[in-house]
Design a protein around this motif. Structure first.
Motif, short mmCIF file in Angstrom:
data_model
loop_
_atom_site.label_atom_id
_atom_site.label_comp_id
_atom_site.label_asym_id
_atom_site.label_seq_id
_atom_site.Cartn_x
_atom_site.Cartn_y
_atom_site.Cartn_z
N GLU A 140 1.13 -0.95 0.47
CA GLU A 140 -0.10 0.08 0.03
C GLU A 140 1.19 1.62 -0.37
O GLU A 140 0.43 2.01 -1.02
CB GLU A 140 -0.97 0.53 1.10
N ASN A 141 2.00 1.29 0.79
CA ASN A 141 2.87 2.30 1.06
C ASN A 141 3.52 3.10 -0.58
O ASN A 141 3.89 3.94 -1.03
CB ASN A 141 4.02 2.53 2.08
N ILE A 142 3.78 1.66 -1.20
CA ILE A 142 4.48 1.60 -2.38
C ILE A 142 3.70 2.42 -3.29
O ILE A 142 3.81 2.75 -4.00
CB ILE A 142 4.70 0.48 -2.86
N GLU A 143 1.74 2.10 -3.40
CA GLU A 143 1.32 2.47 -3.91
C GLU A 143 1.05 4.50 -3.84
O GLU A 143 1.07 4.80 -4.37
CB GLU A 143 0.10 1.68 -4.23
N ARG A 144 0.71 3.99 -3.25
CA ARG A 144 0.86 6.14 -2.30
C ARG A 144 1.79 6.88 -2.02
O ARG A 144 1.51 7.62 -3.22
CB ARG A 144 0.23 5.60 -0.85
N SER A 145 2.88 6.09 -2.84
CA SER A 145 4.35 6.57 -2.72
C SER A 145 4.51 6.83 -4.50
O SER A 145 5.14 7.86 -4.81
CB SER A 145 5.77 6.16 -2.06
N GLY A 146 4.15 5.92 -4.95
CA GLY A 146 4.28 5.97 -6.73
C GLY A 146 2.78 6.70 -7.16
O GLY A 146 3.41 7.85 -8.08
N ARG A 166 5.60 14.00 4.31
CA ARG A 166 4.76 12.49 4.22
C ARG A 166 4.92 11.63 2.98
O ARG A 166 4.86 10.10 3.43
CB ARG A 166 3.28 13.02 4.14
N THR A 167 4.95 12.30 1.60
CA THR A 167 5.38 11.44 1.37
C THR A 167 6.44 10.93 1.05
O THR A 167 7.16 9.65 1.54
CB THR A 167 6.00 12.21 -0.16
N PHE A 168 7.58 11.49 1.57
CA PHE A 168 8.66 10.89 1.95
C PHE A 168 8.76 9.93 2.91
O PHE A 168 9.64 8.66 2.71
CB PHE A 168 9.36 12.35 2.64
N LEU A 169 7.82 10.45 4.15
CA LEU A 169 7.97 8.52 5.10
C LEU A 169 7.38 7.39 4.71
O LEU A 169 8.22 6.25 4.42
CB LEU A 169 6.77 9.33 6.58
N PHE A 170 6.38 7.96 3.61
CA PHE A 170 6.18 6.35 2.77
C PHE A 170 6.72 5.73 1.63
O PHE A 170 7.07 4.66 1.98
CB PHE A 170 4.46 7.26 2.10
N TYR A 204 11.10 1.71 0.60
CA TYR A 204 12.64 1.47 -0.11
C TYR A 204 13.74 0.57 0.18
O TYR A 204 13.18 0.20 0.81
CB TYR A 204 13.04 3.20 0.38
N ARG A 205 13.69 0.00 -1.75
CA ARG A 205 14.37 -1.39 -1.00
C ARG A 205 15.58 -0.95 -1.43
O ARG A 205 16.35 -1.69 -0.72
CB ARG A 205 13.54 -2.60 -2.01
N LYS A 206 15.98 -0.26 -1.70
CA LYS A 206 17.52 -0.16 -1.44
C LYS A 206 17.84 0.46 -0.20
O LYS A 206 17.82 2.00 -0.90
CB LYS A 206 18.36 0.66 -3.04
N LEU A 207 17.81 -0.33 0.66
CA LEU A 207 18.36 0.36 2.14
C LEU A 207 19.92 0.91 1.69
O LEU A 207 19.96 2.37 2.79
CB LEU A 207 18.70 -0.85 2.72
N ALA A 208 20.47 0.55 0.71
CA ALA A 208 21.87 1.35 1.03
C ALA A 208 22.13 3.18 0.66
O ALA A 208 23.03 4.03 1.48
CB ALA A 208 23.30 0.97 0.38
N GLY A 209 21.30 2.82 -0.75
CA GLY A 209 21.21 3.86 -0.80
C GLY A 209 20.08 5.33 -0.13
O GLY A 209 20.37 6.73 -0.40
N MET A 210 19.78 4.79 0.05
CA MET A 210 18.48 5.52 1.13
C MET A 210 18.75 6.31 2.18
O MET A 210 18.29 7.17 2.47
CB MET A 210 17.12 4.56 1.35
N SER A 211 19.63 5.36 2.91
CA SER A 211 20.45 5.91 4.47
C SER A 211 21.35 6.79 4.32
O SER A 211 21.75 7.55 4.87
CB SER A 211 20.45 4.10 5.15
N ALA A 212 21.90 6.20 2.73
CA ALA A 212 23.14 7.53 2.83
C ALA A 212 22.78 9.14 2.59
O ALA A 212 22.79 9.81 3.40
CB ALA A 212 23.92 6.87 1.35
N TRP A 213 21.33 8.74 1.98
CA TRP A 213 21.35 10.32 1.44
C TRP A 213 20.54 10.34 2.96
O TRP A 213 20.69 12.28 3.28
CB TRP A 213 19.60 10.27 0.56
N LEU A 214 20.01 9.66 3.43
CA LEU A 214 18.57 10.26 4.99
C LEU A 214 20.35 10.97 5.87
O LEU A 214 20.19 11.75 5.75
CB LEU A 214 18.34 9.00 5.26
#
Lengths: 163, 144
Positions: B3-9, B18-22, B27-37
Motif C-alpha cells: 500500500e505504501n509503495i502505491e501511495r508513494s507512486g 509525508r510522501t518521504f515517510l511513505f 524503499y528497498r535499496k537500503l544503502a542508497g536510502m540511508s546514505a541520502w538520509l
C-alpha cells in the motif's frame, strides 16, 4: 515537446539551481581540505593547543594578574586541565592568528562553511516547502542570517590581536 | 508495504515530508536510502552547530570570556558531543566524496560497495579521533 522548446525551457531558475549544484561541489571540496585541517588543529592533540601543564601554568598566571580571571577560577568557570588533556586557549589562538595567512584561511573557511551549509538548508527546504510565498520568506530569512553570521565571524577572526 | 509503495507512486510528483515517510518505508535499496538520509541529517545538524560556533566566536573579543567559553565545552558531556560531531563531519565528508566519485565514474553500479566503504572510513576516523577526544575524561581515569 520538441528539443527547441526544451532549450527555451532552460530559464534562469534552472540555471540558478545548476549554479547552486556546482557551488556545492566547489565549496564541498574546499571544506574537505580546510575543515579537515581545522578539525585537526582545534580538536586533536597537537602544538596548536596547550598541553595540560601549559594550560595550568597559563591559568595560574592569569589568576594572579587579573581579578576577572581569579573570580572565574574561584567560581569554577575556569577549570584546571586533566592529565593528558589538550586545551584551546586564547594565547595559542592569538599566536596562530598573528600570521595573516591563518586569518585569511579562517575567514575563507567561514565563508565556505556558511555557503555550503546555507545552500544545503535551502535545498532541504525546497524539497518540503511548496508555498511560493513561504519559500521566499524563508530564503530572505536565510540570507539575512547568513550575512549577519558572516559579518560576526569575520569581525571576530579579524579583530584578534588588533586591540 | 504494498500500500505504501502505491501511495508513494501516486504522490511522486508532489514531494512532501509525508510522501518521504511513505517512500522511506517502501524503499528497498537500503544503502542508497540511508546514505541520502544520513547525508541530509548530518548536514542539517552541522549547520545548527555552525551557527552556535560562529556566535560563540564573539567571545574572542575578551580573553577572559573566551577562556570561560572554552571551559564550558570541556564538560565531559560536550566531549562526547565533540566525538559525535567528528562522526557527523566524517560521514558527510566521505559520503560527499562518494557522491562525486559516483557522478564522475560509476553512476550507480558500485554505489553499494562505495557506501560500505564510506561507513568503514567513518567508523575508523570516528573511533580513532573520538577516542583521542574522550581519552583524558573517560579512559585515563580508568587506567591503573
Amino acid at each position: 515537446m520538441s528539443s527547441q522548446n526544451e532549450n527555451q525551457e532552460v530559464r534562469s531558475p534552472v540555471r540558478f539551481k545548476a549554479f547552486g549544484w556546482l557551488m556545492q561541489r566547489i565549496t564541498g571540496v574546499g571544506l574537505l581540505l580546510f575543515l579537515g585541517l581545522h578539525f585537526w588543529l582545534q580538536h586533536m592533540p597537537n602544538g596548536f593547543l596547550a598541553t595540560a601543564e601549559e594550560y595550568n601554568s597559563i591559568l595560574r598566571e592569569l589568576g594572579s594578574t587579573g581579578q576577572e580571571f581569579a573570580d572565574a577560577i574561584a567560581e569554577g568557570a575556569l577549570k584546571e586541565a586533566l592529565p593528558g588533556e589538550h586545551v584551546i586557549t586564547y594565547s595559542k589562538v592569538l599566536e596562530r592568528l598573528q600570521t595573516p595567512l591563518w586569518k585569511m584561511i579562517d575567514v575563507m573557511l567561514l565563508f565556505l562553511a556558511l555557503s555550503h551549509g546555507m545552500l544545503g538548508v535551502s535545498r532541504s527546504l525546497g524539497d518540503y516547502m511548496h508555498n511560493e510565498r513561504l519559500r521566499k520568506i524563508a530564503v530572505a530569512a536565510g540570507w539575512t542570517v547568513s550575512v549577519l553570521l558572516a559579518w560576526q565571524g569575520t569581525m571576530a577572526v579579524m579583530s584578534v590581536g588588533m586591540n | 508495504m504494498q500500500e505504501n509503495i502505491e501511495r508513494s507512486g501516486q504522490s511522486r510528483n508532489r514531494p512532501s515530508f509525508r510522501t518521504f515517510l511513505f517512500t522511506a518505508s517502501s524503499y528497498r535499496k537500503l544503502a542508497g536510502m540511508s546514505a541520502w538520509l544520513l547525508h541530509r541529517f548530518t548536514g542539517l545538524a552541522l549547520v545548527a552547530y555552525l551557527v552556535l560556533h560562529i556566535m560563540g566566536l564573539r567571545s574572542l573579543a575578551d580573553p577572559a570570556a573566551f577562556e570561560i567559553y572554552v571551559t564550558t565545552y570541556r564538560n565531559p558531556l560536550f566531549k562526547i558531543a565533540e566525538a559525535i560531531l567528528l562522526g557527523s563531519v566524517a560521514f558527510h565528508a566521505f559520503n560527499g566524496v562518494r557522491i562525486m566519485i559516483q557522478d564522475a565514474f560509476y553512476r550507480s553500479e558500485r554505489q553499494r560497495q562505495l557506501f560500505y566503504g564510506v561507513l568503514v572510513l567513518t567508523f575508523v576516523v570516528t573511533l580513532v579521533g573520538g577516542l583521542s577526544i574522550i581519552f583524558p575524561y573517560f579512559i585515563a581515569p580508568m587506567l591503573p
